[in-house]
Design an enzyme around this catalytic site. Structure first.
Site, PDB file in Angstrom:
ATOM      1  CG  ASP A 665      -0.301   0.257   2.518  1.00 13.79           C
ATOM      2  OD1 ASP A 665       0.948   0.347   2.530  1.00 13.79           O
ATOM      3  OD2 ASP A 665      -1.006   0.328   3.517  1.00 13.79           O
ATOM      4  CG  LEU A 666       0.649   4.677  -2.703  1.00 12.77           C
ATOM      5  CD1 LEU A 666      -0.355   5.458  -3.514  1.00 12.77           C
ATOM      6  CD2 LEU A 666       2.034   5.257  -2.864  1.00 12.77           C
ATOM      7  CG  ASP A 708      -3.651   2.998   0.378  1.00 15.57           C
ATOM      8  OD1 ASP A 708      -4.500   2.179   0.793  1.00 15.57           O
ATOM      9  OD2 ASP A 708      -2.800   3.542   1.090  1.00 15.57           O
TER      10      ASP A 708
END
Length: 811
Positions: A665-666, A708
């Site tokens: 994920d970001l 994300d």
């Protein structure tokens, strides 16, 4: 005029044949005689002209040498003393006798001395004469071209020799003149005769006449090229004899010989009347002999023929007597066994055969009458005056008019004005020698029948028309069938128009194809039937569809399939492509070899249907992509990831391969999204997805599973170090700045990694990766963690080594 009798004709023929034979033999002999005579004349005349030409050459050379000899001994200093030079020349009587004039000319062209000395010579300057210049410049003796003297204007030829001074320089010219009008060896050439009417001529190769029997022609231009064949041959250097026509129309034997000392040609001409006089005299004598023979042979031949033909005269009289007994078969008495007796016997046999033939003809005529009277058609004959000469009994059945009432009457009388008027144009066609076919409806036919009529002209051998035959048949039933057929075709046409189908009919033997009106409409034109060829239709087919279409048609033609049905593209008139469905079936084959000869079928425009099908397929594809792909990034979604994960696990179990699953994920995406807005967040997610795809292989799967969060599925991993290397590559890629909406962003990622050889379910594998993802985040983000145990036991294998937590590739 009474024709000649056989005796006279035989006499005339026999006498003419004999005289003709004698004339032929005489003509052949005369021809041989003429050829031999001509050969002798040509040989003798060419020998004569050759000898005379040699004499002229020798005489010119002798006199030129005499001049050269005198020029060598003349004192050069006497050129300055004209009196002494004059006396010197006068003391040369031998040389004077060879020329008409003897003169000495100084280098400046003025006369020094001359014999005889004519008044006015001292005023003449010859320095511009070409022949003088050639002697002075070249130092060689020469014979001048013919030219006119400046003193008296008479034609002359000058022989000139150079006079040399003590130092060898040329100081003058010694010249001897030959006047062509005087009696010298050149002047005598024109007066010399060959036979009674023949003569000599002398001319240059530049076509200037030097000497001629006609004094007026001396020093004139000869015939222009093409006017005299022998003259054209002679000036080109040819030598020989030929029978030709001169420029003045004189036909003669012309012999010509070129002179060696000068560029002149000597010609001897002997008119053909004198040359062939012996031949003409012999020919005249032969004609006189033949006339005498004719007068003697004619009466003798007549008497002989009369004796030979006496039996034939008797036969003629017997035949004439037999004609006076009508009804009886004439028999001629055969008295002799020669050819005339055989002729009499053959005549008797001929008379018997004629009698039998007449009886057979009457029987044949009766049978023919029975056939025509019982034929259900009108049969008649009309002469050139439009009168009926024959009519069968069918006229009575159809019109109530017996043939007997029709014979001798005109068509106008029998048919009436209205009936004749409807037939008159066709009557004119028949009388012009052309066949006429026409139909008459009941109103004009004068009956309740539809009648098809044919007029067949009776053309004589000389091309004139004696009349015409009338053949008429009842076609009422055929007309009814034709009307029913047209109605049926109209119904079919309406049905085709309603169905929007184009009907086609292919004549396979000729290659011709007929298509109904709808085909032209399909191609973008106006409704109209189309006549074309199969080859032309083939050119309209889309090149990509030919491979599919040709085998189907070929199988239908061979009978492999009962019909063909195919959809393909064709080019419209404006160049665009449409889809058609073509359906065809063979309806006729050659009974000898089974080859297809006719195929019919229909073409339907299915372009709209094809377009609808394509749009439907695209809609389905879009739905499938929406169901399996993320709408923002275009990456596989959770559903498609689940399918690929299950397939990858199955392959791993089957092949004992190692697979790896990344959960990413970001980092701090929510803060970016809240600060910059959803549009910037979406753009960042798309850029993030693009960098992920660039870090893995094409065979690997990159999926977005929500927000994300992303998952990467790596198959066929050799060892866990390969997965670590890819994780580090991804972390390094994300450390580079992102450019979103003209803004520069920094974003990192955290990764959780899980491994399996197929012994773990997909859900469990996702949980393991997700769990270590959060370990990586708690460890400070921008790094990765590997799940423990990283490798489970599959099919009794010991577990692999366990990894220590790492961050950016470090523990």
């Amino acid at each position: 005029m009474k024709p000649l009798s056989i005796k006279s004709r035989v006499t005339l023929i026999a006498t003419t044949a004999l005289l003709g034979l004698l004339a032929l033999v005489s003509a052949v002999q005369l021809n041989f005689f003429k050829v031999e005579l001509r050969q002798v004349l040509e040989s003798q005349q060419f020998t004569l002209v050759s000898r005379v030409a040699d004499d002229i050459d020798q005489t010119l050379m002798l006199r030129l040498n005499a001049l050269v000899g005198l020029a060598k001994i003349l004192p050069a200093e006497e050129l300055r003393r004209p009196g002494a030079m004059q006396k010197n020349l006068e003391n040369r009587p031998g040389l004077q006798s060879q020329f008409d004039a003897l003169s000495v000319i100084a280098a400046d062209g003025k006369f020094v001395a001359a014999v005889p000395y004519d008044k006015g010579r001292e005023t003449i300057n010859l320095s511009d004469r070409p022949w003088i210049r050639r002697v002075l410049d070249g130092g060689r003796p020469l014979v001048s071209p013919p030219h006119r003297a400046r003193l008296n204007g008479e034609p002359q030829v000058v022989l000139g020799a150079p006079i040399f001074g003590p130092r060898g320089e040329i100081v003058g010219v010694l010249a001897g003149t030959l006047n062509l009008f005087r009696s010298n060896f050149l002047g005598n050439i024109g007066r010399t005769r060959i036979g009674k009417t023949g003569s000599f001529s002398l001319f240059t190769k530049e076509r200037l006449i030097v000497m001629s029997p006609d004094k007026d022609r001396i020093m004139t231009e000869g015939p222009v090229p093409g006017a005299s064949p022998f003259f054209d041959h002679a000036v080109t250097g040819a030598e020989g004899t030929e029978d030709s026509v001169g420029s003045r129309g004189l036909r003669a034997l012309f012999s010509y010989k070129s002179l060696q000392s000068v560029p002149w040609v000597l010609v001897a001409a002997l008119p053909v009347e004198e040359a062939y006089a012996p031949f003409a005299e012999t020919q005249k004598q032969i004609i006189q002999v033949m006339v005498v023979l004719a007068l003697l042979l004619a009466p003798l031949t007549w008497l002989a023929v009369r004796s030979v033909l006496r039996p034939l005269v008797a036969l003629h009289q017997a035949i004439r007597r037999s004609r006076n007994e009508p009804g009886a078969v004439p028999e001629v008495v055969v008295r002799e066994g020669d050819e005339i007796g055989d002729l009499a016997a053959e005549f008797n046999a001929l008379m018997r055969e004629r009698t039998n033939a007449e009886a057979a003809s009457r029987e044949s005529e009766h049978r023919l009458r029975m056939i025509t009277d019982n034929t259900p058609a009108l049969i008649s004959y009309v002469d050139s005056e439009l009168r009926y000469r024959y009519a069968n009994a069918t006229y009575g059945e159809w019109f109530g008019v017996t043939p007997a009432r029709m014979l001798g009457r005109t068509m106008r009388e029998v048919l009436g004005e209205t009936g004749y008027a409807s037939r008159e144009p066709h009557v004119r066609e028949a009388l012009a020698g052309r066949k006429a076919d026409f139909d008459l409806p009941p109103a004009l036919a004068g009956s309740e029948r539809h009648i098809h009529t044919r007029y067949v002209p009776d053309v004589r051998g000389d091309g004139s028309v004696a009349g015409f035959f009338i053949l008429a048949s009842d076609v009422t039933a055929l007309k009814h069938s034709d009307r029913m057929l047209r109605e049926s075709e109209q119904q079919l046409s309406l049905a085709l128009e309603g169905s929007q189908l184009a009907l086609f009919d292919w004549n396979i033997a000729t290659g011709e194809v007929f298509l109904s009106d709808q085909w032209a409409v399909m191609l973008g034109g106006k409704p109209a039937s189309t006549h074309t060829t199969f080859a032309a239709l083939t050119e309209l087919v889309h090149p990509e569809d030919t491979a599919q279409l040709d085998p189907l048609i070929r199988d239908a033609l061979k009978g492999v399939t009962p019909y063909y049905r195919v959809e393909h593209r064709v080019r419209k008139n404006d160049g665009r492509w449409i889809w058609i469905q073509s359906h065809g079936q063979v309806i006729a084959r050659d009974h000898r070899d089974g080859r297809a000869v006719r195929l019919i079928g229909t073409n339907a425009d299915v372009t709209e249907r094809k377009r609808a099908e394509a749009e439907l397929a695209e809609s389905r594809a879009q739905l499938e992509r929406a169901a399996q792909n993320d709408g923002l990034t275009g990456l596989p979604n959770r559903n498609l990831l689940g399918d690929r994960l299950e397939q990858a696990l199955a392959r791993a179990r089957r092949n004992q391969q190692l697979i790896s699953l990344f959960y990413l994920d970001l980092d701090r995406f929510k803060e970016i999204n809240d600060a910059l807005g959803h549009a910037a967040g979406d753009a960042l997610l798309k850029a993030f997805a693009e960098r992920l795809n660039a870090c893995v292989r094409e065979t690997d799967t990159v999926a977005r599973v929500g927000g994300d969060e992303f998952v990467i599925l790596l198959e066929d991993v050799r060892e866990d170090g390969d997965a670590r290397a890819i994780a580090e590559k991804i972390i390094d890629a994300m450390r580079r700045e992102f450019h979103v909406d003209a803004k520069t962003l920094r974003a990192t990622t955290s990764i959780g990694i899980a491994f399996t050889r197929g012994g773990t379910s997909g859900e469990e594998l996702m949980k393991q990766a997700d769990a270590v993802l959060y370990e990586a985040k708690r460890a400070g983000r921008n790094g990765y963690r590997v799940a423990r145990p990283a490798l489970e036991v599959v099919e009794g294998k010991p577990p692999g080594r366990r990894e220590k937590p790492g961050h950016g590739g470090k523990s």
